[in-house]
Design an enzyme around this catalytic site. Sequence first.
Site, PDB file in Angstrom:
ATOM      1  CE  LYS A   1      -8.216  -3.313  14.439  1.00  0.00           C
ATOM      2  NZ  LYS A   1      -7.383  -3.864  13.370  1.00  0.00           N
TER       3      LYS A   1
ATOM      4  CG  PHE B   1      -2.629   5.456  13.789  1.00  0.00           C
ATOM      5  CD1 PHE B   1      -1.934   5.087  15.020  1.00  0.00           C
ATOM      6  CD2 PHE B   1      -2.712   6.701  13.275  1.00  0.00           C
ATOM      7  CE1 PHE B   1      -0.827   6.375  15.427  1.00  0.00           C
ATOM      8  CE2 PHE B   1      -1.740   7.867  13.640  1.00  0.00           C
ATOM      9  CZ  PHE B   1      -1.086   7.580  14.562  1.00  0.00           C
TER      10      PHE B   1
ATOM     11  N   PRO C   1      -2.560 -11.957  10.431  1.00  0.00           N
ATOM     12  CG  PRO C   1      -0.308 -12.209  11.483  1.00  0.00           C
ATOM     13  CD  PRO C   1      -1.294 -12.201  10.089  1.00  0.00           C
ATOM     14  CG  ASP C   2      -5.871  -6.905  13.847  1.00  0.00           C
ATOM     15  OD1 ASP C   2      -5.269  -6.207  14.488  1.00  0.00           O
ATOM     16  OD2 ASP C   2      -7.065  -6.589  13.332  1.00  0.00           O
TER      17      ASP C   2
ATOM     18  CG  ASN D   1      -0.078   0.159   2.482  1.00  0.00           C
ATOM     19  OD1 ASN D   1       0.803   0.839   2.917  1.00  0.00           O
ATOM     20  ND2 ASN D   1      -0.409  -1.221   3.324  1.00  0.00           N
TER      21      ASN D   1
HETATM   22  O1  C5P Z   1      -8.240  -3.078  10.826  1.00  0.00           O
HETATM   23  P1  C5P Z   1      -7.562  -1.874  10.476  1.00  0.00           P
HETATM   24  O2  C5P Z   1      -6.429  -1.958   9.449  1.00  0.00           O
HETATM   25  O3  C5P Z   1      -8.491  -0.628  10.068  1.00  0.00           O
HETATM   26  O4  C5P Z   1      -7.008  -1.246  11.710  1.00  0.00           O
HETATM   27  C1  C5P Z   1      -6.057  -0.319  11.775  1.00  0.00           C
HETATM   28  C2  C5P Z   1      -5.263  -0.515  12.917  1.00  0.00           C
HETATM   29  O5  C5P Z   1      -4.898  -1.865  13.217  1.00  0.00           O
HETATM   30  C3  C5P Z   1      -3.629   0.231  12.892  1.00  0.00           C
HETATM   31  O6  C5P Z   1      -3.310   0.529  14.150  1.00  0.00           O
HETATM   32  C4  C5P Z   1      -2.888  -1.029  12.253  1.00  0.00           C
HETATM   33  O7  C5P Z   1      -1.538  -0.719  12.547  1.00  0.00           O
HETATM   34  C5  C5P Z   1      -3.720  -2.226  13.078  1.00  0.00           C
HETATM   35  N1  C5P Z   1      -3.509  -3.358  12.375  1.00  0.00           N
HETATM   36  C6  C5P Z   1      -2.694  -4.378  12.885  1.00  0.00           C
HETATM   37  N2  C5P Z   1      -2.539  -5.666  12.213  1.00  0.00           N
HETATM   38  C7  C5P Z   1      -3.487  -5.802  11.376  1.00  0.00           C
HETATM   39  C8  C5P Z   1      -4.275  -4.872  10.685  1.00  0.00           C
HETATM   40  C9  C5P Z   1      -4.157  -3.828  11.241  1.00  0.00           C
HETATM   41  O8  C5P Z   1      -1.929  -4.105  13.689  1.00  0.00           O
HETATM   42  N3  C5P Z   1      -3.217  -7.222  10.698  1.00  0.00           N
END
Ligand code: C5P
Length: 410
Positions: A353, A335, A315-316, A220
């Site tokens: 989250k 963020f 993974p989130d 991105n």
């Molecule tokens: O779900 P989304 O991408 O919109 O969420 C944004 C936030 O979650 C940001 O702080 C980003 O760094 C974090 N994020 C993460 N791991 C992911 C997706 C998002 O830490 N796989």
Amino acid sequence: MKGRLLADILKGKKLLLIIGGGIAAYKCLDLIRRLKERGVNVQAILTKGGEQFVTPLSVSSLSENKVYQELFSLTDEAEMGHIRLSRENDLILVAPATADLMAKMASGIADNLATTTLLATDKPVMIAPTMNSQMWGHAATQSNLSVLKERGTLVIPPADGDLACGEVGTGRLAEVPDMIKEIEAFFLSSRASSPLMGKNITVTAGPTHEAIDPVRYIANHSSGKQGYAIAAALSARGANVTLISGPTALSAPDGVEKVAVISARDMMDETAKSLPADAVICVAAVADWYVDGTPDQKIKKQNGALPELNLIENPDILKSISNHESQRPPLVIGFAAETENVINYAKTKLAKKGCDWILANDISGDVMGGDDNQVHLITAEAEDTWPHSSKIDVAKKLTEHIEEYFKDSE
Ligand code: C5P
């Protein structure tokens, strides 16, 4: 970061130098040079008195900035009002501080750009007085000095020796190395007193690259600028920062330990490894999916048949750190980059989250890759819209909020 060197304390600092009217004003030219060598951004106000001893041209050439002189200058006010000038620097130094300037400061007189700026500022002020020894010893000057000290003005005391008037006594402007030492001591002590001193903070930044094959990837437009600015601002306040960064063109800020990663899965591993931490700030624009089963060789075009990409959710990182069973940091910040409905989506994200704060930014303009940002701070209790500003200023403001958080929790 354990055992890292203390970064040059003056690097990146912003100083407003108010040059008063004294023969010793010439020393300011050398002072500006020495400050610039140490990475300080110097802006200067040249008073009418100061102008008699140094020229605006020499001050602006050495500071590489415009020199401010008139209170009611149309161009100055349009470009940079005296209020902004008084607020956007880290420290204001008045050198030479004449008896007259000190008296005006003590009584709150605002009759020119220098005195108005000094009255309008919310930043620390340091003065380096210089004058004839009788004037220095006069009860009026000493009383003004006490008033200023009581109000928190920092003083670089004048030295003893030959004075320009031919007399000998106390009243010489401190020498440049001594002024530098005082300025360094000020920044060292303000850093040392920060509740962030010694705190371990992890910041994720930049994009991630998810390989399709050995030569292609999903990515991105994230530049990493916001995350790097946050890492720099936290480090400047004494935090031990681990910056876990996807591929960017940026180099690690001074004193920050950078861990370079490529994919979201690597970023996840490194972030987990950085625990325990006092805070984790997930700024990275992590790719949502990775490609399962990437081939060892480049995928070739096949007469119009499209390759199948088996996408799997990444993974989130934010969610997993926020819900960490044994090492959940006291403060986890995420963020939320959105192009519409920014605040509502951010509130939902905060709950989903499980983090403590979300900085929601509207990325419908050129935020991704650009230098500015428009941010809303969303917490369980409140939402606060910050002014549109540079990513560096957003980082500083976030750092101030984090300092408040740790101050309150001590
Ligand atoms: O779900 P989304 O991408 O919109 O969420 C944004 C936030 O979650 C940001 O702080 C980003 O760094 C974090 N994020 C993460 N791991 C992911 C997706 C998002 O830490 N796989």
